[in-house]
Design an enzyme around this catalytic site. Structure first.
Site, short mmCIF file in Angstrom:
data_model
loop_
_atom_site.label_atom_id
_atom_site.label_comp_id
_atom_site.label_asym_id
_atom_site.label_seq_id
_atom_site.Cartn_x
_atom_site.Cartn_y
_atom_site.Cartn_z
N CYS A 197 -86.31 -2.84 -28.47
CA CYS A 197 -85.51 -2.07 -29.64
C CYS A 197 -84.73 -2.73 -30.02
O CYS A 197 -84.19 -2.70 -31.40
CB CYS A 197 -85.17 -0.63 -28.98
SG CYS A 197 -86.58 0.43 -28.69
N LYS B 149 -85.18 -5.56 -32.65
CA LYS B 149 -86.26 -5.03 -33.86
C LYS B 149 -85.11 -3.99 -34.78
O LYS B 149 -85.32 -3.87 -36.02
CB LYS B 149 -87.14 -4.31 -33.12
CG LYS B 149 -88.14 -3.39 -34.04
CD LYS B 149 -89.43 -3.13 -33.49
CE LYS B 149 -89.20 -1.88 -32.44
NZ LYS B 149 -88.84 -0.65 -33.14
C1 UDX Z 1 -92.09 2.96 -28.96
C2 UDX Z 1 -91.61 3.38 -30.49
O1 UDX Z 1 -92.79 4.24 -30.85
C3 UDX Z 1 -91.07 2.34 -31.47
O2 UDX Z 1 -90.90 2.78 -32.73
C4 UDX Z 1 -89.85 2.10 -30.68
O3 UDX Z 1 -88.92 1.13 -31.63
C5 UDX Z 1 -90.06 1.40 -29.40
O4 UDX Z 1 -90.79 2.21 -28.53
P1 UDX Z 1 -93.63 2.06 -27.59
O5 UDX Z 1 -93.73 3.27 -27.10
O6 UDX Z 1 -92.34 1.19 -26.71
O7 UDX Z 1 -93.00 1.98 -28.81
O8 UDX Z 1 -94.60 1.12 -27.99
P2 UDX Z 1 -95.99 0.68 -27.25
O9 UDX Z 1 -95.53 0.99 -25.75
O10 UDX Z 1 -96.50 -0.37 -27.93
O11 UDX Z 1 -96.73 2.07 -27.54
C6 UDX Z 1 -97.59 2.32 -28.65
C7 UDX Z 1 -99.06 2.91 -28.43
O12 UDX Z 1 -99.25 3.13 -29.70
C8 UDX Z 1 -99.66 1.67 -28.03
O13 UDX Z 1 -100.28 1.93 -26.55
C9 UDX Z 1 -100.97 1.56 -29.01
O14 UDX Z 1 -101.98 1.22 -28.64
C10 UDX Z 1 -100.81 2.95 -29.70
N1 UDX Z 1 -101.40 2.70 -31.14
C11 UDX Z 1 -100.83 2.08 -31.83
C12 UDX Z 1 -102.11 3.98 -31.32
O15 UDX Z 1 -102.58 4.68 -30.46
N2 UDX Z 1 -102.49 4.02 -32.58
C13 UDX Z 1 -102.34 3.17 -33.50
O16 UDX Z 1 -102.60 3.39 -34.93
C14 UDX Z 1 -101.25 2.01 -33.23
C1 UDX Z 2 -82.24 1.14 -25.47
C2 UDX Z 2 -81.26 2.34 -25.84
O1 UDX Z 2 -80.46 2.27 -24.72
C3 UDX Z 2 -81.99 3.56 -25.64
O2 UDX Z 2 -81.19 4.49 -26.11
C4 UDX Z 2 -83.16 3.36 -26.85
O3 UDX Z 2 -83.99 4.60 -27.08
C5 UDX Z 2 -84.03 2.22 -26.64
O4 UDX Z 2 -83.29 1.03 -26.72
P1 UDX Z 2 -83.56 0.05 -23.39
O5 UDX Z 2 -84.15 -1.13 -24.25
O6 UDX Z 2 -84.49 0.67 -22.57
O7 UDX Z 2 -82.96 1.26 -24.06
O8 UDX Z 2 -82.60 -0.59 -22.52
P2 UDX Z 2 -80.95 -0.67 -22.34
O9 UDX Z 2 -80.68 -0.01 -21.07
O10 UDX Z 2 -80.13 -0.18 -23.51
O11 UDX Z 2 -80.68 -2.26 -22.18
C6 UDX Z 2 -80.87 -3.08 -23.32
C7 UDX Z 2 -80.80 -4.55 -22.97
O12 UDX Z 2 -79.26 -4.67 -22.76
C8 UDX Z 2 -81.15 -4.87 -21.43
O13 UDX Z 2 -81.65 -6.33 -21.47
C9 UDX Z 2 -79.91 -4.67 -20.55
O14 UDX Z 2 -80.02 -5.64 -19.50
C10 UDX Z 2 -79.03 -5.35 -21.66
N1 UDX Z 2 -77.51 -4.77 -21.05
C11 UDX Z 2 -77.21 -3.22 -21.44
C12 UDX Z 2 -76.49 -5.77 -20.93
O15 UDX Z 2 -76.81 -6.78 -20.72
N2 UDX Z 2 -75.32 -5.11 -20.52
C13 UDX Z 2 -74.98 -3.83 -20.35
O16 UDX Z 2 -73.89 -3.39 -19.94
C14 UDX Z 2 -76.07 -2.91 -20.58
#
Ligand code: UDX
Ligand code: UDX
Length: 464
Positions: free
Chosen positions: A280, A283
């Site tokens: 996330c 992106k």
């Molecule tokens: C999520 C959120 O949806 C994204 O916007 C956010 O920023 C990151 O997390 P995430 O659940 O992590 O995405 O993505 P992913 O694990 O890739 O899952 C998306 C799923 O949607 C996949 O399993 C894919 O196969 C499915 N998909 C995609 C559908 O079923 N239909 C589609 O048309 C496209």
């Molecule tokens: C993040 C947001 O926290 C969450 O709210 C959102 O919905 C999705 O994106 P996530 O990507 O799962 O969640 O992980 P997060 O725990 O936020 O860590 C992101 C990255 O930052 C990791 O690589 C982690 O190691 C790093 N990190 C986090 C640090 O380097 N230092 C910190 O103190 C905290």
């Protein structure tokens, strides 16, 4: 509007755990998670819970309890949309790789596709909920696709109607279940109070009312991007201070502790590490940058772009330190990598700093042995593709001991608790002298490493 049947399009890291918790808390609602990826669905349905496509502490127990009762996983997109009162869109929104906005803007093709499916298959009134993180004003795109279905002269046209809500997910991987059970807040953006109420009533079953915030739809979309941008910004900020600590004799852990005591700053997200990863942060910031550029705000775009640039710089900085400490050349040297996931307690490697750092080391001619308690070799193969990296130059091993055997250095990149109590006396004997430990997560016991006769570099520690 009484919700009896929910469909979630996309059973990934967000859709899967979110719907599992909703099913747990709403036994009277039937929840169908649909996904176009058959393998993923098969894994969600596998009797062997270790095969679930997402590893999250507590998730398997919920799946065991609800699956087949009010939680179902299938590829039947059409059928499940047809019977749903509420449809969550939880598909991925990767950064565009070509065309306008390439490298920054989100590719909304999957979201658009989902909206078209809803437009085509839904019956009666449907509440469409954006769960995926999306650029501001995406709801407008979804609404116009849905509206277009109402213009077609289909037999059930008269009965079709839609509300669009934004309900971003703030869960973090590794703590997803706890974040979902006890969220800091639930955000619902929309303009029809009735539709908002329907969604609110679902969350009210386990989230205190005061924590459920209502906003207009654009604020909700932007709040999600902003929350991630602020969190990432803190990490880039502390990582720049880590570099300064290393040059000045200060210690970033002490600086973090000192500033974190200020209640205005707060103590979370101040751990310097190898740079932020995950699907996330990068992106969403790039998305924000694109939006700022699009709306003619280049200074705003620049400000946020720097958070991402610093993250790259920081990852390469670590690679350069490793090369420098190993006498400027890695050619033919064996290096053990401890941790490949982008953070602990997840099997996810998306945007993991380990990928960039491993690539840098391989390009310098190192031979890598990699260990991670949860990441499988086939995932790492996708991150270090055969076309660019000779598969004979790296391998994945199943124990730390094997990983560090005959290596010149160990590089700790993920803060797995397994790595905090390693027997350095024993490991040192297996490594090639003079051996180095590069701890990018501040996880090893400094005294034990030094007492074992190993050289230590620790992120942001200017005192060594
Ligand atoms: C999520 C959120 O949806 C994204 O916007 C956010 O920023 C990151 O997390 P995430 O659940 O992590 O995405 O993505 P992913 O694990 O890739 O899952 C998306 C799923 O949607 C996949 O399993 C894919 O196969 C499915 N998909 C995609 C559908 O079923 N239909 C589609 O048309 C496209
Ligand atoms: C993040 C947001 O926290 C969450 O709210 C959102 O919905 C999705 O994106 P996530 O990507 O799962 O969640 O992980 P997060 O725990 O936020 O860590 C992101 C990255 O930052 C990791 O690589 C982690 O190691 C790093 N990190 C986090 C640090 O380097 N230092 C910190 O103190 C905290």
């Amino acid at each position: 509007m009484d919700i009896r049947n929910i469909c979630c399009i996309g059973g990934g890291y967000v859709g899967g755990p979110t719907m599992a918790v909703m099913a747990l808390k709403c036994p009277d609602i039937q929840i169908n998670v649909v996904d176009i990826n058959k393998e993923r669905i098969n894994n969600w349905n596998d009797k062997d819970l270790s095969k679930l496509p997402v590893y999250e502490p507590g998730l398997a127990e919920i799946i065991m309890k609800c699956r087949g009762k009010n939680l179902h996983f299938s590829t039947k997109v059409r059928e499940m949309i047809e019977i749903a009162d509420m449809i969550f869109i939880s598909v991925n929104t990767p950064t565009k790789t070509k065309g306008i906005g390439a490298g920054k803007a989100s590719d909304l093709k999957w979201v658009e596709n989902s909206a078209r499916e809803v437009a085509t298959f839904s019956k009666g009134h449907s509440i469409v909920v954006e769960k995926s993180t999306l650029p501001v004003r995406t709801a407008e795109v979804i609404q116009s696709i849905l509206n277009s279905s109402q213009n077609q002269t289909k037999p059930d046209y008269e009965n079709k109607s839609f509300d669009v809500l934004s309900n971003p997910e703030f869960l973090a991987e590794g703590t997803a279940i706890d974040d979902l059970l006890n969220p800091d807040r639930v955000l619902i953006g929309g303009d029809n109070p009735e539709a908002i109420k329907s969604l609110r009533n679902i969350y009210k079953r386990w989230v205190p009312d005061r924590k459920i915030l209502e906003t207009n739809i654009w604020s909700s979309e932007l709040a999600k991007l902003t929350a991630n941008a602020f969190l990432a910004q803190r990490i880039s900020s502390i990582n720049t201070i880590a570099a300064l600590c290393e040059s000045t004799g200060a210690d970033v852990r002490e600086v973090s502790r000192a500033i974190g005591k200020d209640s205005r700053i707060g103590s979370k997200f101040l751990d310097s590490g190898p740079g932020f990863g995950g699907s996330c942060f990068k992106k969403d910031i790039l998305n924000l940058v694109y939006l700022a550029e699009y709306f003619g705000l280049p200074e705003v775009a620049n400000f946020w772009n720097n958070v991402v640039s610093i993250n790259y710089w920081h990852q390469h900085r670590i690679s350069k330190i490793i090369i420098k400490k190993l006498f400027g050349s890695l050619s033919g040297k064996k290096i053990g990598i401890l941790g490949f996931a982008f953070k602990a307690n997840t099997n996810d490697t998306r945007e993991s700093s380990a990928i960039q750092i491993c690539k840098d080391l391989l390009e310098e001619g190192a031979l890598l042995t990699i260990h991670d308690p949860k990441v499988e070799k086939n995932k790492i193969s996708k991150d270090l593709p055969e076309e660019s990296f000779d598969p004979n130059t790296w391998d994945v091993l199943d124990s730390v001991e094997k990983t560090l055997k005959n290596t010149h250095a160990a590089v700790l990149l993920t803060e797995w608790s397994d790595y905090s109590n390693l027997d350095w006396d024993n490991l040192a004997k297996k490594m090639v002298k003079p051996a180095w430990i590069f701890d990018a997560r501040s996880i090893v016991d400094k005294t034990k490493v030094l007492d074992a006769g190993l050289n230590l570099w620790r992120i942001g520690d200017g005192s060594i």
